[in-house]
Scaffold this motif. Sequence first.
Motif, PDB file in Angstrom:
ATOM      1  N   ASP A 188      -0.957  67.185 -35.356  1.00 53.37           N
ATOM      2  CA  ASP A 188      -0.826  67.045 -33.908  1.00 53.37           C
ATOM      3  C   ASP A 188      -1.114  65.641 -33.400  1.00 53.37           C
ATOM      4  O   ASP A 188      -0.397  65.124 -32.544  1.00 53.37           O
ATOM      5  CB  ASP A 188      -1.720  68.052 -33.183  1.00 53.37           C
ATOM      6  CG  ASP A 188      -1.233  69.475 -33.388  1.00 53.37           C
ATOM      7  OD1 ASP A 188      -0.030  69.649 -33.698  1.00 53.37           O
ATOM      8  OD2 ASP A 188      -2.050  70.406 -33.244  1.00 53.37           O
ATOM      9  N   SER A 189      -2.170  64.990 -33.921  1.00 55.17           N
ATOM     10  CA  SER A 189      -2.495  63.646 -33.430  1.00 55.17           C
ATOM     11  C   SER A 189      -1.394  62.651 -33.787  1.00 55.17           C
ATOM     12  O   SER A 189      -1.072  61.758 -32.998  1.00 55.17           O
ATOM     13  CB  SER A 189      -3.834  63.179 -34.002  1.00 55.17           C
ATOM     14  OG  SER A 189      -3.775  63.110 -35.414  1.00 55.17           O
ATOM     15  N   GLN A 190      -0.785  62.819 -34.961  1.00 54.79           N
ATOM     16  CA  GLN A 190       0.314  61.929 -35.350  1.00 54.79           C
ATOM     17  C   GLN A 190       1.558  62.183 -34.493  1.00 54.79           C
ATOM     18  O   GLN A 190       2.227  61.250 -34.060  1.00 54.79           O
ATOM     19  CB  GLN A 190       0.666  62.133 -36.816  1.00 54.79           C
ATOM     20  CG  GLN A 190      -0.428  61.675 -37.755  1.00 54.79           C
ATOM     21  CD  GLN A 190       0.008  61.856 -39.188  1.00 54.79           C
ATOM     22  OE1 GLN A 190       1.057  61.364 -39.587  1.00 54.79           O
ATOM     23  NE2 GLN A 190      -0.789  62.567 -39.959  1.00 54.79           N
TER      24      GLN A 190
ATOM     25  N   ASP B 192       1.578  63.346 -31.471  1.00 57.32           N
ATOM     26  CA  ASP B 192       1.291  62.809 -30.139  1.00 57.32           C
ATOM     27  C   ASP B 192       1.457  61.295 -30.115  1.00 57.32           C
ATOM     28  O   ASP B 192       1.997  60.732 -29.155  1.00 57.32           O
ATOM     29  CB  ASP B 192      -0.125  63.185 -29.691  1.00 57.32           C
ATOM     30  CG  ASP B 192      -0.274  64.688 -29.437  1.00 57.32           C
ATOM     31  OD1 ASP B 192       0.761  65.369 -29.248  1.00 57.32           O
ATOM     32  OD2 ASP B 192      -1.424  65.168 -29.445  1.00 57.32           O
ATOM     33  N   ALA B 193       0.989  60.619 -31.167  1.00 55.66           N
ATOM     34  CA  ALA B 193       1.118  59.159 -31.231  1.00 55.66           C
ATOM     35  C   ALA B 193       2.592  58.744 -31.261  1.00 55.66           C
ATOM     36  O   ALA B 193       2.992  57.784 -30.597  1.00 55.66           O
ATOM     37  CB  ALA B 193       0.380  58.617 -32.454  1.00 55.66           C
TER      38      ALA B 193
ATOM     39  N   ARG C 205       4.032  59.142 -27.833  1.00 54.22           N
ATOM     40  CA  ARG C 205       3.615  58.049 -26.935  1.00 54.22           C
ATOM     41  C   ARG C 205       4.458  56.796 -27.149  1.00 54.22           C
ATOM     42  O   ARG C 205       4.562  55.962 -26.257  1.00 54.22           O
ATOM     43  CB  ARG C 205       2.141  57.724 -27.134  1.00 54.22           C
ATOM     44  CG  ARG C 205       1.204  58.707 -26.461  1.00 54.22           C
ATOM     45  CD  ARG C 205      -0.220  58.192 -26.411  1.00 54.22           C
ATOM     46  NE  ARG C 205      -0.777  57.897 -27.722  1.00 54.22           N
ATOM     47  CZ  ARG C 205      -1.388  58.770 -28.509  1.00 54.22           C
ATOM     48  NH1 ARG C 205      -1.523  60.028 -28.116  1.00 54.22           N
ATOM     49  NH2 ARG C 205      -1.870  58.410 -29.678  1.00 54.22           N
TER      50      ARG C 205
ATOM     51  N   GLU D 200      -4.404  68.201 -39.748  1.00 50.11           N
ATOM     52  CA  GLU D 200      -3.548  68.507 -38.600  1.00 50.11           C
ATOM     53  C   GLU D 200      -2.558  67.369 -38.348  1.00 50.11           C
ATOM     54  O   GLU D 200      -2.904  66.195 -38.461  1.00 50.11           O
ATOM     55  CB  GLU D 200      -4.400  68.731 -37.352  1.00 50.11           C
ATOM     56  CG  GLU D 200      -5.230  69.987 -37.397  1.00 50.11           C
ATOM     57  CD  GLU D 200      -4.378  71.239 -37.479  1.00 50.11           C
ATOM     58  OE1 GLU D 200      -3.300  71.296 -36.847  1.00 50.11           O
ATOM     59  OE2 GLU D 200      -4.769  72.176 -38.195  1.00 50.11           O
TER      60      GLU D 200
END
Length: 174
Positions: free
Chosen positions: A108-110, A112-113, A116, A106
């Motif tokens: 998504d976490s990248q 989101d990072a 941020r 996925e």
Amino acid sequence: MTDPQESSPEPESEADHVERHPCPKCKAAPGSPCRSRSGAVTSAYHTGRFTKVPTLAKELRVPTPATRGPGQPWRPGKPLPAAVDPDLPSADIRIGYARCSHLSQELDSQLDALARHGIGRDKIFSEKISTRIKVRPAFEEALKTAREIKAHAPHCRVIFTVNEMSDWVATPQS
């Protein structure tokens, strides 16, 4: 994830330092090699010119690079870039790139990072592509966008942040 600063393409040579100053002897403009009385490019810069450069003040001779055509008719060099107007608003323009190797991973976490770190979703390029593939279209598009932004806003820094997830998983050692 990295946040590199801009780097110069290659280190400056002694001649580059010398050519920042006009020559007091032959009146060559900044960016141009020294010239002889006959008007040809000299084989070495005039000493008075590079005594202004602290790292070269003790040198007796700084040769003119072959690319500047020693012995050839003298031509003016490239003018120095204009100074940036201090009244222009400058800002950091951030571009992000996220990649993972497998379709099952996925992004998504990248994403989101990167968000941020102040990178808008419209400035994040992402793709799912193996590390074995040498041409990465989204990465190339991100670089192209960064170059275009820098060309249109040279007074702003363009920060290119890369966040990748590779094939392997680190295992803790006991």
